[in-house]
Design a protein around this motif. Structure first.
Motif, PDB file in Angstrom:
ATOM      1  N   ALA A  91       0.832  -1.204   0.000  1.00 40.06           N
ATOM      2  CA  ALA A  91       0.000   0.000   0.000  1.00 40.06           C
ATOM      3  C   ALA A  91       0.871   1.260   0.000  1.00 40.06           C
ATOM      4  CB  ALA A  91      -0.947  -0.023   1.193  1.00 40.06           C
ATOM      5  N   TYR A  92       1.885   1.270  -0.851  1.00 39.19           N
ATOM      6  CA  TYR A  92       2.682   2.483  -1.061  1.00 39.19           C
ATOM      7  C   TYR A  92       3.252   2.433  -2.465  1.00 39.19           C
ATOM      8  CZ  TYR A  92       7.178   0.042  -0.640  1.00 39.19           C
ATOM      9  OH  TYR A  92       8.243  -0.795  -0.848  1.00 39.19           O
ATOM     10  N   ASP A  93       3.704   3.584  -2.959  1.00 39.73           N
ATOM     11  CA  ASP A  93       4.240   3.632  -4.313  1.00 39.73           C
ATOM     12  C   ASP A  93       5.230   4.788  -4.453  1.00 39.73           C
ATOM     13  OD1 ASP A  93       4.498   2.692  -6.863  1.00 39.73           O
ATOM     14  OD2 ASP A  93       2.630   3.538  -7.629  1.00 39.73           O
ATOM     15  N   TRP A  94       6.395   4.486  -5.032  1.00 37.30           N
ATOM     16  CA  TRP A  94       7.393   5.526  -5.328  1.00 37.30           C
ATOM     17  C   TRP A  94       6.883   6.417  -6.459  1.00 37.30           C
ATOM     18  CZ3 TRP A  94      11.915   6.463  -2.802  1.00 37.30           C
ATOM     19  CH2 TRP A  94      12.459   5.442  -2.009  1.00 37.30           C
ATOM     20  N   ALA A  95       7.107   7.727  -6.347  1.00 37.85           N
ATOM     21  CA  ALA A  95       6.837   8.627  -7.473  1.00 37.85           C
ATOM     22  C   ALA A  95       7.826   8.298  -8.585  1.00 37.85           C
ATOM     23  CB  ALA A  95       6.996  10.081  -7.038  1.00 37.85           C
ATOM     24  N   PRO A  96       7.468   8.550  -9.852  1.00 38.35           N
ATOM     25  CA  PRO A  96       8.357   8.197 -10.970  1.00 38.35           C
ATOM     26  C   PRO A  96       9.740   8.846 -10.892  1.00 38.35           C
ATOM     27  CG  PRO A  96       6.195   8.888 -11.785  1.00 38.35           C
ATOM     28  CD  PRO A  96       6.196   9.129 -10.312  1.00 38.35           C
ATOM     29  N   ASP A  97       9.843  10.011 -10.220  1.00 39.07           N
ATOM     30  CA  ASP A  97      11.156  10.667 -10.090  1.00 39.07           C
ATOM     31  C   ASP A  97      11.825  10.352  -8.747  1.00 39.07           C
ATOM     32  OD1 ASP A  97       9.597  12.109  -8.357  1.00 39.07           O
ATOM     33  OD2 ASP A  97       9.907  14.061  -9.328  1.00 39.07           O
ATOM     34  N   GLY A  98      11.181   9.514  -7.918  1.00 39.54           N
ATOM     35  CA  GLY A  98      11.768   9.092  -6.648  1.00 39.54           C
ATOM     36  C   GLY A  98      11.776  10.152  -5.564  1.00 39.54           C
ATOM     37  N   LYS A  99      11.114  11.291  -5.786  1.00 37.16           N
ATOM     38  CA  LYS A  99      11.162  12.379  -4.791  1.00 37.16           C
ATOM     39  C   LYS A  99      10.101  12.231  -3.703  1.00 37.16           C
ATOM     40  CE  LYS A  99      13.339  15.765  -7.821  1.00 37.16           C
ATOM     41  NZ  LYS A  99      13.129  16.963  -8.668  1.00 37.16           N
ATOM     42  N   HIS A 100       9.061  11.478  -3.997  1.00 42.52           N
ATOM     43  CA  HIS A 100       7.972  11.276  -3.030  1.00 42.52           C
ATOM     44  C   HIS A 100       7.615   9.789  -2.927  1.00 42.52           C
ATOM     45  CE1 HIS A 100       7.220  15.517  -4.307  1.00 42.52           C
ATOM     46  NE2 HIS A 100       6.930  15.663  -3.032  1.00 42.52           N
ATOM     47  N   ILE A 101       7.040   9.434  -1.784  1.00 44.51           N
ATOM     48  CA  ILE A 101       6.414   8.117  -1.630  1.00 44.51           C
ATOM     49  C   ILE A 101       4.976   8.380  -1.191  1.00 44.51           C
ATOM     50  CG2 ILE A 101       6.407   5.884  -0.453  1.00 44.51           C
ATOM     51  CD1 ILE A 101       9.369   6.245   0.158  1.00 44.51           C
ATOM     52  N   ALA A 102       4.014   7.856  -1.964  1.00 46.22           N
ATOM     53  CA  ALA A 102       2.600   7.939  -1.564  1.00 46.22           C
ATOM     54  C   ALA A 102       2.258   6.648  -0.839  1.00 46.22           C
ATOM     55  CB  ALA A 102       1.723   8.120  -2.795  1.00 46.22           C
ATOM     56  N   VAL A 145       1.410  11.563   1.403  1.00 48.31           N
ATOM     57  CA  VAL A 145       2.556  11.687   0.494  1.00 48.31           C
ATOM     58  C   VAL A 145       3.740  12.240   1.278  1.00 48.31           C
ATOM     59  CG1 VAL A 145       3.438  12.640  -1.661  1.00 48.31           C
ATOM     60  CG2 VAL A 145       1.008  12.107  -1.475  1.00 48.31           C
ATOM     61  N   TYR A 146       4.842  11.482   1.250  1.00 48.84           N
ATOM     62  CA  TYR A 146       6.065  11.838   1.986  1.00 48.84           C
ATOM     63  C   TYR A 146       7.090  12.412   1.013  1.00 48.84           C
ATOM     64  CZ  TYR A 146      10.391  11.071   4.682  1.00 48.84           C
ATOM     65  OH  TYR A 146      11.596  11.222   5.326  1.00 48.84           O
ATOM     66  N   ASP A 147       7.679  13.534   1.400  1.00 45.45           N
ATOM     67  CA  ASP A 147       8.707  14.202   0.599  1.00 45.45           C
ATOM     68  C   ASP A 147      10.076  13.806   1.156  1.00 45.45           C
ATOM     69  OD1 ASP A 147      10.639  16.156  -0.299  1.00 45.45           O
ATOM     70  OD2 ASP A 147       8.975  17.488  -0.824  1.00 45.45           O
ATOM     71  N   LEU A 148      10.875  13.080   0.369  1.00 47.34           N
ATOM     72  CA  LEU A 148      12.154  12.561   0.864  1.00 47.34           C
ATOM     73  C   LEU A 148      13.137  13.674   1.217  1.00 47.34           C
ATOM     74  CD1 LEU A 148      10.945  10.010  -0.762  1.00 47.34           C
ATOM     75  CD2 LEU A 148      13.294   9.208  -0.732  1.00 47.34           C
ATOM     76  N   LYS A 149      13.079  14.780   0.494  1.00 46.54           N
ATOM     77  CA  LYS A 149      14.040  15.866   0.721  1.00 46.54           C
ATOM     78  C   LYS A 149      13.721  16.642   2.001  1.00 46.54           C
ATOM     79  CE  LYS A 149      16.376  19.523  -1.904  1.00 46.54           C
ATOM     80  NZ  LYS A 149      16.251  20.360  -3.111  1.00 46.54           N
ATOM     81  N   THR A 150      12.442  17.027   2.157  1.00 49.94           N
ATOM     82  CA  THR A 150      12.067  17.860   3.313  1.00 49.94           C
ATOM     83  C   THR A 150      11.638  17.031   4.519  1.00 49.94           C
ATOM     84  OG1 THR A 150       9.743  17.980   2.648  1.00 49.94           O
ATOM     85  CG2 THR A 150      11.230  19.655   1.731  1.00 49.94           C
TER      86      THR A 150
END
Length: 209
Positions: A91-102, A145-150
């Motif tokens: 029940a999660y998915d990487w964004a195509p650019d890898g910057k977020h995980i939903a 949605v999680y932002d890996l950078k921030t």
């Protein structure tokens, strides 16, 4: 592998580097749904109802969630109903650019419990899990949605109604837009929402009744 329900299995996971031949243990514990980021530098996984990712370049493991709790809160993995009815478990998915995980967050605090006997030894083990019979309370589902950078997490707007289903989420070709499938409890109406990964704001894309 260690089975949980029909489709979910815990694994001890190793990462093998084809170039160097190096092998890295992902985590000391068995984990669910280990998945590479699109660029292959990170691996996300679920453990003890929480979502994590490991940065393979520095071997750091970063918690995406910390509120997971057995029979209460599940992050990144399906509850019993979703696994059984909608036939998916990760029940999660990487964004195509890898910057977020939903990811999905299931709050099953108010779901009734059901206890079964597991005949594994002389005196059976009592196994209790959250099992809503027809018409009973289901989990309250949020899409986050999680932002890996921030390291910030936002809620995607799935509407005020909590007694509904989110049978799928899928990133669009735009890595900042997440498509959320929304269905009423009767399952006779399907709506596709498009949510912004930065703000969580969503709008209706498509409706089928």
């Amino acid at each position: 592998g260690q089975h949980i329900y029909r489709r979910s299995v815990l694994y001890r996971v190793y990462v093998y580097d084809i170039k160097t031949g190096a092998i890295q243990l992902l985590d000391y514990d068995k984990v669910l749904h280990a998945t590479f980021s699109p660029d292959g530098t990170k691996v996300a996984f679920v453990k003890n109802n929480n979502l994590y990712y490991k940065d393979l370049q520095n071997s750091q493991t970063i918690p995406v969630t910390t509120d997971g709790e057995k029979n209460r809160i599940i992050n990144g993995n399906c509850d019993w109903v979703y696994e059984e009815e909608f036939e998916f478990t990760r029940a999660y998915d990487w964004a195509p650019d890898g910057k977020h995980i939903a990811y999905y967050r299931f709050d099953e605090s108010l779901v009734p419990e059901y206890t079964i006997a597991i005949y594994d030894k002389l005196y059976p083990t009592q196994y209790t899990y959250k099992y809503p019979k027809a018409g009973e309370r289901n989990s309250v589902v949020q899409i986050k949605v999680y932002d890996l950078k921030t390291k910030n997490t936002i809620n995607a707007n799935v509407g005020k109604e909590t007694d509904q289903y989110i049978p799928r989420i899928k990133w669009t070709q735009n890595p900042d837009e997440l498509c959320i499938f929304r269905m009423n409890r009767l399952q006779n109406k399907l709506e596709l929402l498009e949510a912004n990964a930065e703000t969580g704001k969503s709008h209706l894309l498509y409706k089928e009744e």
